[in-house]
Design a protein around this motif. Structure first.
Motif, PDB file in Angstrom:
ATOM      1  N   MET A 168      34.505  20.706 -14.187  1.00 44.45           N
ATOM      2  CA  MET A 168      34.635  20.542 -15.627  1.00 44.45           C
ATOM      3  C   MET A 168      35.151  19.138 -15.948  1.00 44.45           C
ATOM      4  O   MET A 168      36.020  18.607 -15.249  1.00 44.45           O
ATOM      5  N   LYS A 169      34.616  18.508 -16.983  1.00 41.91           N
ATOM      6  CA  LYS A 169      35.041  17.177 -17.369  1.00 41.91           C
ATOM      7  C   LYS A 169      36.493  17.179 -17.835  1.00 41.91           C
ATOM      8  O   LYS A 169      36.951  18.122 -18.479  1.00 41.91           O
ATOM      9  N   LYS A 170      37.202  16.094 -17.511  1.00 40.52           N
ATOM     10  CA  LYS A 170      38.550  15.922 -18.026  1.00 40.52           C
ATOM     11  C   LYS A 170      38.492  15.728 -19.544  1.00 40.52           C
ATOM     12  O   LYS A 170      37.625  15.020 -20.062  1.00 40.52           O
ATOM     13  N   GLN A 171      39.404  16.365 -20.242  1.00 38.13           N
ATOM     14  CA  GLN A 171      39.466  16.285 -21.701  1.00 38.13           C
ATOM     15  C   GLN A 171      40.544  15.264 -22.095  1.00 38.13           C
ATOM     16  O   GLN A 171      41.726  15.499 -21.881  1.00 38.13           O
ATOM     17  N   ILE A 172      40.097  14.157 -22.675  1.00 42.62           N
ATOM     18  CA  ILE A 172      41.010  13.069 -23.009  1.00 42.62           C
ATOM     19  C   ILE A 172      41.140  12.978 -24.527  1.00 42.62           C
ATOM     20  O   ILE A 172      40.173  12.664 -25.230  1.00 42.62           O
ATOM     21  N   GLY A 173      42.327  13.242 -25.032  1.00 40.82           N
ATOM     22  CA  GLY A 173      42.565  13.127 -26.455  1.00 40.82           C
ATOM     23  C   GLY A 173      42.605  11.669 -26.880  1.00 40.82           C
ATOM     24  O   GLY A 173      43.276  10.855 -26.245  1.00 40.82           O
ATOM     25  N   VAL A 174      41.859  11.332 -27.933  1.00 43.03           N
ATOM     26  CA  VAL A 174      41.862   9.977 -28.490  1.00 43.03           C
ATOM     27  C   VAL A 174      42.371  10.087 -29.925  1.00 43.03           C
ATOM     28  O   VAL A 174      41.695  10.651 -30.788  1.00 43.03           O
ATOM     29  N   VAL A 175      43.567   9.570 -30.161  1.00 45.33           N
ATOM     30  CA  VAL A 175      44.198   9.725 -31.473  1.00 45.33           C
ATOM     31  C   VAL A 175      43.852   8.511 -32.339  1.00 45.33           C
ATOM     32  O   VAL A 175      44.254   7.382 -32.043  1.00 45.33           O
ATOM     33  N   LEU A 176      43.097   8.765 -33.400  1.00 44.95           N
ATOM     34  CA  LEU A 176      42.674   7.717 -34.325  1.00 44.95           C
ATOM     35  C   LEU A 176      43.553   7.739 -35.575  1.00 44.95           C
ATOM     36  O   LEU A 176      44.181   8.755 -35.890  1.00 44.95           O
ATOM     37  N   SER A 177      43.559   6.611 -36.287  1.00 48.01           N
ATOM     38  CA  SER A 177      44.464   6.492 -37.444  1.00 48.01           C
ATOM     39  C   SER A 177      43.756   5.935 -38.670  1.00 48.01           C
ATOM     40  O   SER A 177      44.386   5.346 -39.548  1.00 48.01           O
ATOM     41  N   GLY A 178      42.447   6.129 -38.726  1.00 44.30           N
ATOM     42  CA  GLY A 178      41.646   5.573 -39.808  1.00 44.30           C
ATOM     43  C   GLY A 178      40.551   4.713 -39.233  1.00 44.30           C
ATOM     44  O   GLY A 178      40.228   4.795 -38.046  1.00 44.30           O
ATOM     45  N   CYS A 179      39.970   3.853 -40.056  1.00 41.87           N
ATOM     46  CA  CYS A 179      38.829   3.057 -39.612  1.00 41.87           C
ATOM     47  C   CYS A 179      38.984   1.617 -40.092  1.00 41.87           C
ATOM     48  O   CYS A 179      38.668   1.298 -41.236  1.00 41.87           O
ATOM     49  N   GLY A 180      39.472   0.758 -39.221  1.00 44.00           N
ATOM     50  CA  GLY A 180      39.645  -0.644 -39.564  1.00 44.00           C
ATOM     51  C   GLY A 180      41.011  -1.160 -39.184  1.00 44.00           C
ATOM     52  O   GLY A 180      42.018  -0.477 -39.366  1.00 44.00           O
ATOM     53  N   VAL A 181      41.085  -2.368 -38.668  1.00 45.59           N
ATOM     54  CA  VAL A 181      42.302  -2.903 -38.073  1.00 45.59           C
ATOM     55  C   VAL A 181      43.484  -2.948 -39.032  1.00 45.59           C
ATOM     56  O   VAL A 181      44.626  -2.709 -38.629  1.00 45.59           O
ATOM     57  N   TYR A 182      43.266  -3.218 -40.312  1.00 51.79           N
ATOM     58  CA  TYR A 182      44.388  -3.435 -41.222  1.00 51.79           C
ATOM     59  C   TYR A 182      44.983  -2.161 -41.792  1.00 51.79           C
ATOM     60  O   TYR A 182      46.123  -2.170 -42.267  1.00 51.79           O
ATOM     61  N   ASP A 183      44.230  -1.071 -41.785  1.00 55.53           N
ATOM     62  CA  ASP A 183      44.756   0.178 -42.354  1.00 55.53           C
ATOM     63  C   ASP A 183      44.386   1.403 -41.531  1.00 55.53           C
ATOM     64  O   ASP A 183      44.510   2.526 -41.994  1.00 55.53           O
ATOM     65  N   GLY A 184      43.957   1.185 -40.296  1.00 52.53           N
ATOM     66  CA  GLY A 184      43.549   2.311 -39.463  1.00 52.53           C
ATOM     67  C   GLY A 184      43.459   1.902 -38.007  1.00 52.53           C
ATOM     68  O   GLY A 184      44.165   1.008 -37.545  1.00 52.53           O
ATOM     69  N   SER A 185      42.565   2.558 -37.274  1.00 50.35           N
ATOM     70  CA  SER A 185      42.350   2.209 -35.878  1.00 50.35           C
ATOM     71  C   SER A 185      41.527   0.933 -35.760  1.00 50.35           C
ATOM     72  O   SER A 185      40.583   0.718 -36.525  1.00 50.35           O
ATOM     73  N   GLU A 186      41.886   0.088 -34.793  1.00 52.21           N
ATOM     74  CA  GLU A 186      41.107  -1.105 -34.509  1.00 52.21           C
ATOM     75  C   GLU A 186      39.781  -0.643 -33.897  1.00 52.21           C
ATOM     76  O   GLU A 186      39.766   0.045 -32.880  1.00 52.21           O
ATOM     77  N   ILE A 187      38.680  -1.007 -34.515  1.00 53.91           N
ATOM     78  CA  ILE A 187      37.390  -0.421 -34.151  1.00 53.91           C
ATOM     79  C   ILE A 187      36.947  -0.855 -32.761  1.00 53.91           C
ATOM     80  O   ILE A 187      36.455  -0.026 -31.970  1.00 53.91           O
ATOM     81  N   HIS A 188      37.099  -2.127 -32.418  1.00 45.49           N
ATOM     82  CA  HIS A 188      36.709  -2.569 -31.076  1.00 45.49           C
ATOM     83  C   HIS A 188      37.478  -1.796 -30.006  1.00 45.49           C
ATOM     84  O   HIS A 188      36.902  -1.315 -29.027  1.00 45.49           O
TER      85      HIS A 188
ATOM     86  N   LYS B 212      46.309  21.385 -29.259  1.00 48.05           N
ATOM     87  CA  LYS B 212      47.440  21.791 -28.434  1.00 48.05           C
ATOM     88  C   LYS B 212      47.479  20.954 -27.159  1.00 48.05           C
ATOM     89  O   LYS B 212      46.436  20.457 -26.695  1.00 48.05           O
ATOM     90  N   VAL B 213      48.646  20.827 -26.585  1.00 45.94           N
ATOM     91  CA  VAL B 213      48.792  20.122 -25.317  1.00 45.94           C
ATOM     92  C   VAL B 213      47.889  20.753 -24.259  1.00 45.94           C
ATOM     93  O   VAL B 213      47.288  20.047 -23.437  1.00 45.94           O
ATOM     94  N   SER B 214      47.756  22.049 -24.285  1.00 46.39           N
ATOM     95  CA  SER B 214      46.929  22.748 -23.303  1.00 46.39           C
ATOM     96  C   SER B 214      45.443  22.424 -23.432  1.00 46.39           C
ATOM     97  O   SER B 214      44.658  22.693 -22.511  1.00 46.39           O
ATOM     98  N   ASP B 215      45.030  21.833 -24.561  1.00 45.40           N
ATOM     99  CA  ASP B 215      43.630  21.444 -24.749  1.00 45.40           C
ATOM    100  C   ASP B 215      43.285  20.167 -23.989  1.00 45.40           C
ATOM    101  O   ASP B 215      42.100  19.848 -23.833  1.00 45.40           O
ATOM    102  N   LEU B 216      44.298  19.421 -23.559  1.00 44.30           N
ATOM    103  CA  LEU B 216      44.097  18.057 -23.078  1.00 44.30           C
ATOM    104  C   LEU B 216      44.575  17.863 -21.645  1.00 44.30           C
ATOM    105  O   LEU B 216      45.548  18.472 -21.209  1.00 44.30           O
ATOM    106  N   ASP B 217      43.882  16.970 -20.936  1.00 52.25           N
ATOM    107  CA  ASP B 217      44.335  16.518 -19.623  1.00 52.25           C
ATOM    108  C   ASP B 217      45.110  15.210 -19.732  1.00 52.25           C
ATOM    109  O   ASP B 217      45.916  14.885 -18.852  1.00 52.25           O
ATOM    110  N   ALA B 218      44.848  14.449 -20.783  1.00 51.68           N
ATOM    111  CA  ALA B 218      45.533  13.180 -21.034  1.00 51.68           C
ATOM    112  C   ALA B 218      45.321  12.830 -22.503  1.00 51.68           C
ATOM    113  O   ALA B 218      44.506  13.458 -23.194  1.00 51.68           O
ATOM    114  N   ILE B 219      46.047  11.813 -22.976  1.00 50.50           N
ATOM    115  CA  ILE B 219      45.919  11.392 -24.369  1.00 50.50           C
ATOM    116  C   ILE B 219      46.039   9.875 -24.431  1.00 50.50           C
ATOM    117  O   ILE B 219      46.744   9.266 -23.618  1.00 50.50           O
ATOM    118  N   ILE B 220      45.343   9.255 -25.380  1.00 46.37           N
ATOM    119  CA  ILE B 220      45.399   7.809 -25.520  1.00 46.37           C
ATOM    120  C   ILE B 220      45.326   7.424 -26.994  1.00 46.37           C
ATOM    121  O   ILE B 220      44.653   8.094 -27.787  1.00 46.37           O
TER     122      ILE B 220
END
Length: 221
Positions: free
Chosen positions: A1-21, A82-90
């Motif tokens: 089974m593939k590892k499940q990696i949580g990616v926490v985003l904060s919006g869309c765009g460097v100045y008010d959210g996640s840096e897109i690159h 939930k923490v149990s949903d993930l193998d890691a988070i970034i």
């Protein structure tokens, strides 16, 4: 089974959210290394910044809805994960990490972290599941886990932010843009990315190293 990696985003765009690159390179590397990204963001409304002028627009945008642009619609409300949903988070960087996932941008060392972000970070740390953070996002780890875990982190060479990190009980290690800092004991990996970089090519190597180390630590006992 593939590892499940949580990616926490904060919006869309460097100045008010996640840096897109940074976000896209993180997602690309996760996929290239054979894992699966589980994108998530908080369901909150916060101020929008015009990325052409750098000024506030007076409009509020939903962080979850904006993050869905990067995730191509495949995203979850962080409160449902939930923490149990993930193998890691970034956590990719961008000012959203310091404004939407926390109030570090205004409160600095006294920053308050979004309660759902704090819940996941504390839960992942308690279960020794790997945590990654890019660019300014290591401040989230410092503010949440600093006093209990004294993690070793990097935001590159910015002395003011490094000082804020040290004030939480965390440690700071200076790092080149192409590198990453691995805290083996706490299973935490960080890289400077656009805290130092001028070009997208400069951040690619550090992000690849960070995601690779994150996945390797999911296998470490």
């Amino acid at each position: 089974m593939k590892k499940q990696i949580g990616v926490v985003l904060s919006g869309c765009g460097v100045y008010d959210g996640s840096e897109i690159h940074e976000s896209v390179l993180t997602l690309l590397t996760i996929d290239q290394l054979g894992a699966e990204a589980i994108c998530m963001a908080p369901d909150v409304e916060l101020e929008e910044i015009d990325h052409l002028t750098g000024r506030l627009t007076g409009i509020k945008r939903n962080v979850l809805v904006e993050s869905a642009r990067i995730a191509r619609g495949r995203i979850r409300d962080i409160a449902s994960v939930k923490v149990s949903d993930l193998d890691a988070i970034i956590f990719p960087g961008g000012f959203g990490a310091a404004k939407n996932l926390s109030n570090f941008a205004t409160n600095g060392v006294d920053a308050i972290i979004d309660p759902e972000v704090s819940r996941l970070l504390r839960g992942m740390a308690a279960e020794k599941k790997p945590i990654g953070a890019i660019c300014i996002a290591p401040v989230l780890i410092a503010a949440t886990l600093g006093r209990d875990y004294s993690p070793c982190l990097t935001i590159g060479t910015d002395t003011d932010v490094a000082s804020a990190i040290l004030s939480t009980g965390s440690r700071h290690s200076s790092c080149a843009v192409t590198g990453s800092v691995v805290d083996q004991e706490n299973k935490i990996i960080t890289t400077p990315a656009y805290m130092l970089a001028e070009r997208i090519s400069e951040i690619s190597e550090g992000i690849t190293k960070t995601v690779r180390a994150l996945l390797e630590l999911t296998e470490a006992k």
